[in-house]
Design a protein around this motif. Sequence first.
Motif, PDB file in Angstrom:
ATOM      1  N   ILE A  26      17.535  11.836  -1.657  1.00 36.34           N
ATOM      2  CA  ILE A  26      17.409  12.593  -0.414  1.00 36.34           C
ATOM      3  C   ILE A  26      15.949  12.969  -0.172  1.00 36.34           C
ATOM      4  N   GLY A  27      15.246  13.346  -1.249  1.00 34.03           N
ATOM      5  CA  GLY A  27      13.834  13.697  -1.107  1.00 34.03           C
ATOM      6  C   GLY A  27      12.996  12.526  -0.633  1.00 34.03           C
ATOM      7  N   ILE A  28      13.264  11.331  -1.196  1.00 32.48           N
ATOM      8  CA  ILE A  28      12.515  10.143  -0.756  1.00 32.48           C
ATOM      9  C   ILE A  28      12.780   9.868   0.721  1.00 32.48           C
ATOM     10  N   GLY A  29      14.057   9.994   1.127  1.00 33.53           N
ATOM     11  CA  GLY A  29      14.369   9.778   2.535  1.00 33.53           C
ATOM     12  C   GLY A  29      13.654  10.752   3.449  1.00 33.53           C
ATOM     13  N   LEU A  30      13.617  12.038   3.055  1.00 34.67           N
ATOM     14  CA  LEU A  30      12.922  13.035   3.875  1.00 34.67           C
ATOM     15  C   LEU A  30      11.427  12.778   3.919  1.00 34.67           C
ATOM     16  N   VAL A  31      10.854  12.400   2.776  1.00 34.04           N
ATOM     17  CA  VAL A  31       9.411  12.123   2.750  1.00 34.04           C
ATOM     18  C   VAL A  31       9.068  10.947   3.645  1.00 34.04           C
ATOM     19  N   LEU A  32       9.859   9.882   3.576  1.00 30.95           N
ATOM     20  CA  LEU A  32       9.583   8.719   4.416  1.00 30.95           C
ATOM     21  C   LEU A  32       9.748   9.040   5.895  1.00 30.95           C
ATOM     22  N   THR A  33      10.779   9.823   6.220  1.00 33.08           N
ATOM     23  CA  THR A  33      10.979  10.208   7.617  1.00 33.08           C
ATOM     24  C   THR A  33       9.819  11.037   8.130  1.00 33.08           C
ATOM     25  N   ASP A  34       9.394  12.037   7.348  1.00 33.86           N
ATOM     26  CA  ASP A  34       8.257  12.862   7.762  1.00 33.86           C
ATOM     27  C   ASP A  34       6.980  12.052   7.833  1.00 33.86           C
ATOM     28  N   ARG A  35       6.834  11.094   6.922  1.00 40.99           N
ATOM     29  CA  ARG A  35       5.633  10.263   6.939  1.00 40.99           C
ATOM     30  C   ARG A  35       5.571   9.416   8.202  1.00 40.99           C
ATOM     31  N   GLU A  36       6.705   8.826   8.580  1.00 41.00           N
ATOM     32  CA  GLU A  36       6.718   8.016   9.798  1.00 41.00           C
ATOM     33  C   GLU A  36       6.474   8.873  11.030  1.00 41.00           C
ATOM     34  N   ARG A  37       7.087  10.064  11.060  1.00 42.03           N
ATOM     35  CA  ARG A  37       6.886  10.949  12.209  1.00 42.03           C
ATOM     36  C   ARG A  37       5.429  11.384  12.311  1.00 42.03           C
ATOM     37  N   LEU A  38       4.817  11.699  11.179  1.00 42.48           N
ATOM     38  CA  LEU A  38       3.419  12.110  11.197  1.00 42.48           C
ATOM     39  C   LEU A  38       2.513  10.956  11.624  1.00 42.48           C
ATOM     40  N   THR A  39       2.833   9.757  11.158  1.00 43.16           N
ATOM     41  CA  THR A  39       2.023   8.591  11.552  1.00 43.16           C
ATOM     42  C   THR A  39       2.085   8.356  13.051  1.00 43.16           C
TER      43      THR A  39
END
Length: 486
Positions: A26-39
């Motif tokens: 779940i943490g990896i999924g949240l990190v990737l989602t936030d990373r894409e949104r920030l990008t």
Amino acid sequence: MRHLPRTLYGQLLLTLLTSVLLANVIGIGLVLTDRERLTRTLRAEYVAQHLADMINLLDETAAANRPKLASALSSPSAQVLLDHPWVERNSGWPEASKLCQLIRTDLNFPYRMQVLSFREDTPDAVEDLLRPFLAPGQHVFTPGKQFWVQALPSKLGEGEAEFKIQMATVQVRLRDGMVATFRIGQIASAVETPWRVTAWLLLVALVVAAVSAWAVRRLTRPLAVFSQAATGLAANLDQPPLPETGTQEVVNSTRAFNRMQKELQRYLQTRSQMLAGVSHDLRLPITRIRLRLEQLGESPARQAIERDLEEMDQLIGDTLAYLRMGQRSESCVLLNVDAMLEGVIEDVEALGAEVVYRSEPVKPLCARPQALRRCIANLLENARRYGSGPIEVRLREREGRLEIQVRDHGPGIAEKDLDRVFEPYVRLEDSRARHTGGSGLGLAIARAIAREHHGDIQLFNHPMGGLCAEMGFPVERSKCVPLNTI
């Protein structure tokens, strides 16, 4: 569910590891989602700021110099056009107003502005979208000006030409009425596996798993020792007390267990003293009666009294032997079971029984000789007394267990009584021989001795007739030690 661990250690460890792995996924999924949104947010802010700077510079430049400036500002990723008319079109991008707001943040004047398109697509689709703005024969992506497009396949890998481009088309009306059209294009970030983040989270999971395994083992280890001690209590009541370590609950349970063991030892010591007194008190009157019988002449009454005394003496001896089960004064030795069986068979044959003995090579058994001899002798005596025809005795070893079978050729017993005959003082004379049997303790003593040797005795009616008693003992021992320490 049957494949899940059954131990407390396994279940706790599985629960902790599952929780840790699930939390990390779940943490990896949240990190990737936030990373894409920030990008995406940073890319939109960069495009907006870049457009705002070009708009401010064009507006401050004289109209005659703007074509040269537009040519200078154009780059492989951005084109500035001053010869396109204002196009009245509603943007198909639902967040066009957000891009306009980002651009207006850095503008020096509230110009009239519209976003005609903002989409992510392949180069061909983007060029088709912008076709109305292109002159005849003009292309959005040409080898001369858009060199980054040609270099893209080497970044993504050979054969992968379907890359994505984020293309924004914005029109602005300057203060003097001139229309400036901007086409901004960027390669969308390639989908890459975030190895650093993934490796970090996996490292955290491994560390947590290792610490969890150590912690769970440390917490459950006293329970495992407690379980082993409770299992071995029946085999060895004199085992050393458990160390009172661990959590408070385990300490309390261990203390109660040690107290129970002391009480049982005290009880057995008291019972031993009582048995010694009973043995003396019962046999003393029998001895006096026998002495008085010697003073009487031979008569049928005297012979009957002597038979009764012998029966009483045998009954007392069997009862005391049964009650003494668990009080081990005999040490264990490596015993040649084959030789011992031959000796017991000779004793039974001396009483008139016919015995057929078959044996296979077996390993020596770590046992108490006299106790095991009495166990087998009781079975042979039962077969001699209640069976008919020859007694068949077989010795063999199967899958690490030493097996001894004793079969008679009598009528057998009812299925419902196969276990009941092991109870003390149970006799089935009505279903077997009509003559008087023993005290009813032979099979109870035999099973008690077998279980003290970590084995057991089972009775079953043989398909060819007769009753079969089968004993089984484990023979895989690293060394012969007293069984009360195993």
